[in-house]
Design an enzyme around this catalytic site. Structure first.
Site, mmCIF file in Angstrom:
data_model
loop_
_atom_site.group_PDB
_atom_site.id
_atom_site.type_symbol
_atom_site.label_atom_id
_atom_site.label_comp_id
_atom_site.label_asym_id
_atom_site.label_seq_id
_atom_site.Cartn_x
_atom_site.Cartn_y
_atom_site.Cartn_z
ATOM 1 N N HIS A 51 25.282 60.142 50.125
ATOM 2 C CA HIS A 51 24.352 59.690 49.102
ATOM 3 C C HIS A 51 23.974 60.843 48.170
ATOM 4 O O HIS A 51 24.304 62.002 48.423
ATOM 5 C CB HIS A 51 23.118 59.080 49.758
ATOM 6 C CG HIS A 51 23.386 57.738 50.377
ATOM 7 N ND1 HIS A 51 22.393 56.930 50.885
ATOM 8 C CD2 HIS A 51 24.552 57.049 50.566
ATOM 9 C CE1 HIS A 51 22.915 55.805 51.355
ATOM 10 N NE2 HIS A 51 24.227 55.871 51.182
ATOM 11 N N GLU A 53 21.223 62.412 47.488
ATOM 12 C CA GLU A 53 20.404 63.497 48.007
ATOM 13 C C GLU A 53 21.247 64.505 48.788
ATOM 14 O O GLU A 53 21.079 65.722 48.651
ATOM 15 C CB GLU A 53 19.300 62.938 48.909
ATOM 16 C CG GLU A 53 18.331 62.001 48.201
ATOM 17 C CD GLU A 53 18.733 60.531 48.252
ATOM 18 O OE1 GLU A 53 17.836 59.680 48.238
ATOM 19 O OE2 GLU A 53 19.951 60.238 48.315
ATOM 20 N N ALA A 155 33.690 36.035 23.312
ATOM 21 C CA ALA A 155 34.126 36.686 22.072
ATOM 22 C C ALA A 155 34.428 35.586 21.071
ATOM 23 O O ALA A 155 35.190 34.659 21.372
ATOM 24 C CB ALA A 155 35.363 37.540 22.317
ATOM 25 N N SER A 169 44.496 32.923 19.881
ATOM 26 C CA SER A 169 43.246 33.669 20.057
ATOM 27 C C SER A 169 43.454 35.180 20.087
ATOM 28 O O SER A 169 42.534 35.922 20.428
ATOM 29 C CB SER A 169 42.567 33.232 21.370
ATOM 30 O OG SER A 169 43.410 33.514 22.485
ATOM 31 N N TRP A 171 43.997 38.528 18.114
ATOM 32 C CA TRP A 171 42.819 38.774 18.922
ATOM 33 C C TRP A 171 41.589 38.395 18.114
ATOM 34 O O TRP A 171 41.534 38.649 16.905
ATOM 35 C CB TRP A 171 42.730 40.243 19.336
ATOM 36 C CG TRP A 171 43.799 40.658 20.287
ATOM 37 C CD1 TRP A 171 44.909 41.388 19.997
ATOM 38 C CD2 TRP A 171 43.850 40.395 21.691
ATOM 39 N NE1 TRP A 171 45.653 41.610 21.124
ATOM 40 C CE2 TRP A 171 45.022 41.013 22.192
ATOM 41 C CE3 TRP A 171 43.035 39.710 22.591
ATOM 42 C CZ2 TRP A 171 45.376 40.948 23.549
ATOM 43 C CZ3 TRP A 171 43.395 39.657 23.932
ATOM 44 C CH2 TRP A 171 44.550 40.271 24.387
ATOM 45 N N THR A 197 42.110 28.044 32.114
ATOM 46 C CA THR A 197 42.461 29.321 31.479
ATOM 47 C C THR A 197 43.723 29.898 32.102
ATOM 48 O O THR A 197 44.576 30.468 31.406
ATOM 49 C CB THR A 197 41.292 30.317 31.600
ATOM 50 O OG1 THR A 197 40.134 29.769 30.966
ATOM 51 C CG2 THR A 197 41.628 31.644 30.938
ATOM 52 N N GLY A 298 37.050 29.587 30.865
ATOM 53 C CA GLY A 298 36.761 29.126 29.509
ATOM 54 C C GLY A 298 35.496 28.326 29.282
ATOM 55 O O GLY A 298 34.531 28.397 30.047
ATOM 56 N N PHE A 303 29.872 26.393 30.346
ATOM 57 C CA PHE A 303 28.758 25.444 30.306
ATOM 58 C C PHE A 303 28.322 25.062 31.717
ATOM 59 O O PHE A 303 27.120 24.972 32.004
ATOM 60 C CB PHE A 303 29.122 24.188 29.515
ATOM 61 C CG PHE A 303 27.977 23.204 29.455
ATOM 62 C CD1 PHE A 303 26.883 23.452 28.647
ATOM 63 C CD2 PHE A 303 27.981 22.057 30.237
ATOM 64 C CE1 PHE A 303 25.805 22.568 28.606
ATOM 65 C CE2 PHE A 303 26.916 21.171 30.206
ATOM 66 C CZ PHE A 303 25.825 21.424 29.382
#
Length: 367
Positions: A51, A53, A155, A169, A171, A197, A298, A303
C-alpha cells in the site's frame, strides 16, 4: 494554500498514478514530511502490492520517527492481501498523520484512526474530500453497495446522431476523444455492450493506448436470447481479454456450452420483460469483483440501463458536425420517456474540450 493542503495535493497526484492498476482497491497516495521537507512518498501501485504508506516508508531518505505522514485515505487496520498500514505507521513511530478522507469500508471505517490515536499518534482528517471522492468514486460505490459504478459513454454529432442513415459511424468523434475513451477502458474493470452492437460492428473492445500500455477490461455482452455469432471477435480473443455473455434462463443450453467452449463465461441473469434484468446483472458482476463498467451501448441498451437505474455517470462527446436524417440513430433509443417532466437529469456538470470536440460529464441526478 496551507502546508496541509500542499502536501495532501502531492499525495493526491501520487495516488492517480495507480489508475487502472489497483481495482477493486482504492487509489491512495502518501507523503512523509519533516521540517517542511518531503523525505518519503509512495502510492498503491497495483492490486495485491504494497500500500501507499509502505511504499512511502521504503522510499524514505532518512529516519521517519516523529515525522508527519499525509495520506489520502484512512490507513487500513485489518489484514487483507497485505498487513495493516496503521500498524506499520505505529511501528515506524510516525508522530502525526493527516488523512484526506475516512474510509467507508466497514473493515476500516474509523478503526484505522482509533488504532493510531490509541498509540499516541496525533490525527487530523478532512482535506481535499471532494476531489478524493471523485477520484475514488468507483471504489466508494463498490465497497458500500457491492455493485459496479457505471459510466455511460456516448459520442454524437451536434444534431444528436451517432451514425448516418446508412449506418456509417467512423468516425463521429476525433482522435483525442477516442484516446480518452481508451483511457476510460483502462480505468474501469469492465466494458458492456448489447448483442446488436456485436452483430453490427463485431468490435474487439480492447484498450489501445500508446506503446501497448493499458489494461483490457472484462467485456460484457448483454444478450438475452444468446444471438451472439460464435465467430465474433469478442468470443475468440480470450487470450487478450475475458468475455462474459449475460443471458436469461430461456436460452438453449447448447448455445451456452458453445460460448463457454470458446473460453468465455456465461452469466444467467433474472429475466425482466423477456430481457436480462440489468439490476440483477449488476449484483452478479459485483460478485465477480467487477467494480466499474464503461457502458458503450448501443442505443437500446443505453435506455434500458437508464430505465433500470444502474447508470451513475454520463460522459458525452459532442462533435461539431451535422449529418441530419430522420432515420439516423441517436445515442439513446428504446421506448423513451413520454413527458419532459420525467426526463433523466444530470448534475455536477463538467464541460471540457478535446480538439474541436466537446466533452460533457455529469452524474445522474437521483430522484
Amino acid at each position: 494554500m496551507s502546508k496541509e493542503y500542499q502536501y495532501m495535493q502531492r499525495a493526491f497526484e501520487l495516488a492517480k498514478k495507480g489508475i487502472g492498476r489497483v481495482n477493486p482497491n482504492p487509489l491512495v497516495g502518501a507523503v512523509i514530511v519533516r521540517d517542511n521537507k518531503i523525505i518519503g512518498e509512495g502510492y498503491h501501485e497495483f492490486f495485491g502490492g504494497p500500500h501507499a504508506e509502505v511504499n512511502a516508508f521504503r522510499s524514505a531518505t532518512e529516519s521517519v520517527e516523529g515525522a508527519t505522514m499525509y495520506v489520502t485515505l484512512e490507513p487500513c487496520s485489518h489484514y487483507g492481501k497485505t498487513p495493516p498500514c496503521a500498524e506499520a505507521i505505529v511501528k515506524n513511530k510516525i508522530g502525526k498523520v493527516v488523512i484526506g478522507m475516512l474510509d467507508p469500508n466497514p473493515l476500516v471505517a474509523g478503526k484505522g484512526v482509533k488504532l493510531l490515536e490509541d498509540n499516541g499518534i496525533e490525527v487530523e482528517y478532512g482535506y481535499l474530500c471532494e476531489e478524493l471522492s471523485q477520484m475514488n468514486r468507483v471504489f466508494l460505490k463498490f465497497i458500500q453497495n457491492k455493485i459496479p459504478y457505471v459510466v455511460m459513454k456516448t459520442a454524437m454529432t451536434l444534431d444528436g446522431k451517432i451514425a448516418s442513415e446508412t449506418g456509417d459511424s467512423r468516425w463521429v468523434s476525433n482522435e483525442k476523444s477516442r484516446a480518452r475513451v481508451h483511457q476510460l477502458r483502462n480505468e474501469l474493470a469492465g466494458i458492456m455492450i448489447g448483442v446488436d452492437t456485436v452483430i453490427a460492428d463485431d468490435p474487439m473492445l480492447t484498450t489501445r493506448l500508446g506503446k501497448g500500455e493499458g489494461r483490457n477490461p472484462v467485456r460484457i455482452v448483454v444478450d438475452s436470447s444468446a444471438r451472439i455469432p460464435l465467430e465474433s471477435k469478442i468470443l475468440n480473443t480470450g487470450v487478450q481479454a475475458k468475455t462474459i455473455v449475460a443471458v436469461t434462463d430461456k436460452v438453449d443450453s447448447v448455445k451456452i456450452a458453445q460460448i463457454e467452449d470458446l473460453g468465455n463465461s456465461v452469466i444467467i441473469a433474472k429475466s425482466r420483460n423477456g430481457r436480462v434484468d440489468l439490476a440483477d446483472l449488476m449484483v452478479k458482476l459485483g460478485s465477480e469483483g467487477i467494480d466499474g463498467i464503461l457502458l458503450e451501448g448501443g442505443a437500446t441498451l443505453n435506455f434500458s440501463a437508464l430505465e433500470a437505474g444502474i447508470v451513475d455517470e454520463v460522459m458525452s462527446f459532442i462533435a461539431p458536425k451535422i449529418i441530419g436524417g430522420a432515420n439516423s440513430k441517436s445515442p439513446v433509443g428504446g421506448e423513451g420517456i413520454k413527458f419532459m417532466k420525467d426526463a433523466i437529469e444530470l448534475e455536477n456538470i463538467i464541460i471540457g474540450q478535446l480538439g474541436n470536440d466537446l466533452m460533457l460529464t455529469g452524474k445522474i441526478k437521483k430522484v
